[in-house]
Scaffold this motif. Structure first.
Motif, PDB file in Angstrom:
ATOM      1  N   MET A 138       0.965  -1.183   0.063  1.00 39.85           N
ATOM      2  CA  MET A 138      -0.027  -0.064   0.046  1.00 39.85           C
ATOM      3  C   MET A 138       0.989   1.170   0.049  1.00 39.85           C
ATOM      4  SD  MET A 138      -3.180   1.432   0.079  1.00 39.85           S
ATOM      5  CE  MET A 138      -4.166   0.220   0.620  1.00 39.85           C
ATOM      6  N   ARG A 139       0.381   2.166  -0.920  1.00 43.33           N
ATOM      7  CA  ARG A 139       1.500   3.309  -1.016  1.00 43.33           C
ATOM      8  C   ARG A 139       0.952   4.160   0.312  1.00 43.33           C
ATOM      9  NH1 ARG A 139       1.176   5.509  -7.179  1.00 43.33           N
ATOM     10  NH2 ARG A 139       3.080   6.691  -6.367  1.00 43.33           N
ATOM     11  N   PRO A 140       1.950   4.926   0.861  1.00 38.60           N
ATOM     12  CA  PRO A 140       1.388   6.105   1.928  1.00 38.60           C
ATOM     13  C   PRO A 140       0.186   7.014   1.576  1.00 38.60           C
ATOM     14  CG  PRO A 140       3.990   5.979   1.428  1.00 38.60           C
ATOM     15  CD  PRO A 140       3.303   5.380   0.365  1.00 38.60           C
ATOM     16  N   SER A 141       0.028   7.265   0.330  1.00 35.47           N
ATOM     17  CA  SER A 141      -1.017   8.148  -0.097  1.00 35.47           C
ATOM     18  C   SER A 141      -2.411   7.371  -0.372  1.00 35.47           C
ATOM     19  CB  SER A 141      -0.529   8.949  -1.243  1.00 35.47           C
ATOM     20  OG  SER A 141      -0.474   8.185  -2.368  1.00 35.47           O
ATOM     21  N   GLY A 142      -2.112   6.136  -0.258  1.00 39.41           N
ATOM     22  CA  GLY A 142      -3.242   5.256  -0.636  1.00 39.41           C
ATOM     23  C   GLY A 142      -3.629   5.275  -2.389  1.00 39.41           C
ATOM     24  N   ARG A 143      -2.751   5.746  -3.101  1.00 37.03           N
ATOM     25  CA  ARG A 143      -2.902   5.693  -4.410  1.00 37.03           C
ATOM     26  C   ARG A 143      -2.638   4.319  -5.120  1.00 37.03           C
ATOM     27  NH1 ARG A 143       1.064   9.329  -7.025  1.00 37.03           N
ATOM     28  NH2 ARG A 143       2.013   9.459  -4.931  1.00 37.03           N
ATOM     29  N   ARG A 144      -3.455   4.128  -6.482  1.00 35.89           N
ATOM     30  CA  ARG A 144      -3.175   2.926  -7.013  1.00 35.89           C
ATOM     31  C   ARG A 144      -1.545   2.902  -7.547  1.00 35.89           C
ATOM     32  NH1 ARG A 144      -7.273   4.508  -9.512  1.00 35.89           N
ATOM     33  NH2 ARG A 144      -6.166   4.905 -11.499  1.00 35.89           N
ATOM     34  N   PRO A 145      -0.893   1.830  -7.873  1.00 37.15           N
ATOM     35  CA  PRO A 145       0.504   2.128  -8.482  1.00 37.15           C
ATOM     36  C   PRO A 145       0.595   2.831  -9.554  1.00 37.15           C
ATOM     37  CG  PRO A 145      -0.121  -0.259  -7.812  1.00 37.15           C
ATOM     38  CD  PRO A 145      -1.230   0.562  -7.746  1.00 37.15           C
ATOM     39  N   ASP A 146      -0.390   3.117 -10.488  1.00 35.86           N
ATOM     40  CA  ASP A 146      -0.276   3.747 -11.668  1.00 35.86           C
ATOM     41  C   ASP A 146      -0.775   5.122 -11.718  1.00 35.86           C
ATOM     42  OD1 ASP A 146      -3.070   2.770 -11.494  1.00 35.86           O
ATOM     43  OD2 ASP A 146      -3.062   2.365 -13.595  1.00 35.86           O
ATOM     44  N   GLN A 147      -1.261   5.437 -10.576  1.00 35.59           N
ATOM     45  CA  GLN A 147      -2.321   6.918 -10.267  1.00 35.59           C
ATOM     46  C   GLN A 147      -1.146   7.957  -9.670  1.00 35.59           C
ATOM     47  OE1 GLN A 147      -5.189   6.505  -7.273  1.00 35.59           O
ATOM     48  NE2 GLN A 147      -5.904   8.515  -7.508  1.00 35.59           N
ATOM     49  N   MET A 148      -1.303   8.786 -10.494  1.00 40.43           N
ATOM     50  CA  MET A 148      -0.604   9.982 -10.352  1.00 40.43           C
ATOM     51  C   MET A 148      -1.035  11.090  -9.001  1.00 40.43           C
ATOM     52  SD  MET A 148       0.893  11.727 -14.005  1.00 40.43           S
ATOM     53  CE  MET A 148      -0.767  11.801 -14.662  1.00 40.43           C
ATOM     54  N   ARG A 149      -0.412  11.771  -8.778  1.00 39.14           N
ATOM     55  CA  ARG A 149      -0.945  12.812  -7.901  1.00 39.14           C
ATOM     56  C   ARG A 149      -2.026  13.645  -8.537  1.00 39.14           C
ATOM     57  NH1 ARG A 149       4.385  14.779  -5.356  1.00 39.14           N
ATOM     58  NH2 ARG A 149       5.288  14.566  -7.224  1.00 39.14           N
ATOM     59  N   SER A 150      -2.696  14.652  -7.716  1.00 39.14           N
ATOM     60  CA  SER A 150      -3.605  15.386  -8.267  1.00 39.14           C
ATOM     61  C   SER A 150      -2.729  16.583  -9.320  1.00 39.14           C
ATOM     62  CB  SER A 150      -4.333  16.141  -7.534  1.00 39.14           C
ATOM     63  OG  SER A 150      -5.209  17.473  -8.035  1.00 39.14           O
ATOM     64  N   VAL A 151      -2.663  16.648 -10.331  1.00 41.43           N
ATOM     65  CA  VAL A 151      -2.068  17.696 -11.321  1.00 41.43           C
ATOM     66  C   VAL A 151      -2.864  18.679 -11.833  1.00 41.43           C
ATOM     67  CG1 VAL A 151      -0.451  17.643 -13.560  1.00 41.43           C
ATOM     68  CG2 VAL A 151      -0.489  15.768 -12.066  1.00 41.43           C
ATOM     69  N   SER A 152      -2.156  19.757 -11.713  1.00 40.29           N
ATOM     70  CA  SER A 152      -2.846  21.146 -12.424  1.00 40.29           C
ATOM     71  C   SER A 152      -1.934  22.164 -12.685  1.00 40.29           C
ATOM     72  CB  SER A 152      -3.687  21.784 -11.211  1.00 40.29           C
ATOM     73  OG  SER A 152      -3.052  22.455 -10.158  1.00 40.29           O
ATOM     74  N   PHE A 153      -2.464  22.871 -13.918  1.00 33.71           N
ATOM     75  CA  PHE A 153      -1.538  23.814 -14.822  1.00 33.71           C
ATOM     76  C   PHE A 153      -2.353  25.033 -14.597  1.00 33.71           C
ATOM     77  CE2 PHE A 153      -0.641  20.034 -16.736  1.00 33.71           C
ATOM     78  CZ  PHE A 153       0.799  19.958 -16.732  1.00 33.71           C
ATOM     79  N   GLU A 154      -1.773  26.262 -14.034  1.00 34.28           N
ATOM     80  CA  GLU A 154      -2.533  27.646 -14.036  1.00 34.28           C
ATOM     81  C   GLU A 154      -1.439  28.494 -14.998  1.00 34.28           C
ATOM     82  OE1 GLU A 154      -3.656  30.955 -11.085  1.00 34.28           O
ATOM     83  OE2 GLU A 154      -3.040  29.171 -10.162  1.00 34.28           O
ATOM     84  N   PRO A 155      -1.795  28.641 -16.275  1.00 29.31           N
ATOM     85  CA  PRO A 155      -0.965  29.623 -17.240  1.00 29.31           C
ATOM     86  C   PRO A 155      -1.256  30.820 -16.798  1.00 29.31           C
ATOM     87  CG  PRO A 155      -2.214  27.786 -18.326  1.00 29.31           C
ATOM     88  CD  PRO A 155      -2.764  27.835 -17.038  1.00 29.31           C
ATOM     89  N   GLY A 156      -0.055  31.663 -17.287  1.00 27.26           N
ATOM     90  CA  GLY A 156      -0.410  33.275 -17.115  1.00 27.26           C
ATOM     91  C   GLY A 156      -0.456  33.635 -15.665  1.00 27.26           C
ATOM     92  N   PHE A 157       0.258  32.879 -14.770  1.00 25.99           N
ATOM     93  CA  PHE A 157       0.123  33.137 -13.297  1.00 25.99           C
ATOM     94  C   PHE A 157       0.896  34.465 -13.036  1.00 25.99           C
ATOM     95  CE2 PHE A 157       1.578  32.880  -9.111  1.00 25.99           C
ATOM     96  CZ  PHE A 157       0.583  32.372  -8.177  1.00 25.99           C
ATOM     97  N   SER A 158       2.213  34.740 -13.865  1.00 28.71           N
ATOM     98  CA  SER A 158       2.857  35.908 -13.527  1.00 28.71           C
ATOM     99  C   SER A 158       2.274  36.980 -14.696  1.00 28.71           C
ATOM    100  CB  SER A 158       4.435  35.812 -13.645  1.00 28.71           C
ATOM    101  OG  SER A 158       5.182  36.837 -13.662  1.00 28.71           O
TER     102      SER A 158
END
Length: 237
Positions: A1-21
């Motif tokens: 079991m992964r510490p985060s509880g994720r499946r072996p093939d599961q990434m963390r939550s990913v997000s992109f915020e373009p134009g931040f600066s």
């Protein structure tokens, strides 16, 4: 079991915020779980000396971690008077990864400097930097096109990166710090949207890993990078 509880093939939550600066020609705040990196892409009307009068442009990168990106305050490298070997290695990797998908001649004699500043670190800072840097670079090139500096966006493909490893005998994708710090094998994969390999960095932290295990990690990386490229496409749409 992964510490985060994720499946072996599961990434963390990913997000992109373009134009931040608001000041940079291109920017993106990228989040891979609790790893957050601010990427800016700055256009400069110059190139390194070895490219003067060549008609080709250049993309370079710098990388750094803010003092409280981790649990304890780190001393700023500027105050130490030099960058660490780790920092230099990571920023060279980011630059190589981006240049692999850029048509440098189509840029003209201009340089884009990509700065990757880690605001918060929880594993995978270099892979998050590369993946978010592509979004910031695309925005910078879009700005150049809008200002009639180039005719087309000089990107030949997407590029993204993911960490994979052997954790407690199991191949897993997108290691967070709890996994990365105790993994039997740790590897970083940089690949293009069309599946080309830009760079693979793999290390056995304990027992050597097998070819079968490497192939398992490669399969995890390919699947994760396909998903990341789709997220990049949505971010710049």
């Amino acid at each position: 079991m992964r510490p985060s509880g994720r499946r072996p093939d599961q990434m963390r939550s990913v997000s992109f915020e373009p134009g931040f600066s608001k000041h940079a020609e291109g920017s993106c705040l990228v989040r891979f779980g609790d790893t957050h990196v601010l990427v800016t892409a700055s256009l400069e009307e110059r190139v390194p000396p070895f490219l003067r009068n060549s008609g080709r442009g250049w993309v370079t990168a710098e990388y750094g971690m803010l003092p409280r990106a981790t649990g304890d305050r780190m001393r700023r490298e500027a105050s130490a008077g030099k960058q660490s070997g780790r920092t230099q290695e990571i920023q060279r990797l980011i630059g190589r990864s981006l240049r692999a998908v850029v048509d440098l001649e189509a840029m003209g004699e201009r340089q884009v400097s990509v700065d990757c500043d880690v605001i918060q670190a929880d594993g995978g800072t270099r892979t998050a930097s590369i993946t978010g840097a592509w979004v910031a670079l695309h925005q910078c090139f879009s700005w150049m096109k809008e200002h009639e500096m180039i005719k087309e966006i000089p990107l030949k493909d997407h590029v993204a990166a993911i960490s994979c490893g052997i954790y407690q005998g199991t191949g897993v994708s997108d290691l967070d710090y709890a996994e990365d710090s105790t993994a039997d094998t740790d590897a970083n994969f940089v690949m293009t949207g069309s599946g080309g390999i830009v760079e693979i960095q793999g290390t056995a932290e304990g027992d050597p890993f097998t070819e079968t295990q490497f192939n398992e990690l490669m399969g995890l990386a390919k699947a994760s990078i396909r998903d990341l490229v789709e997220m990049q496409k949505q971010a710049v749409a």
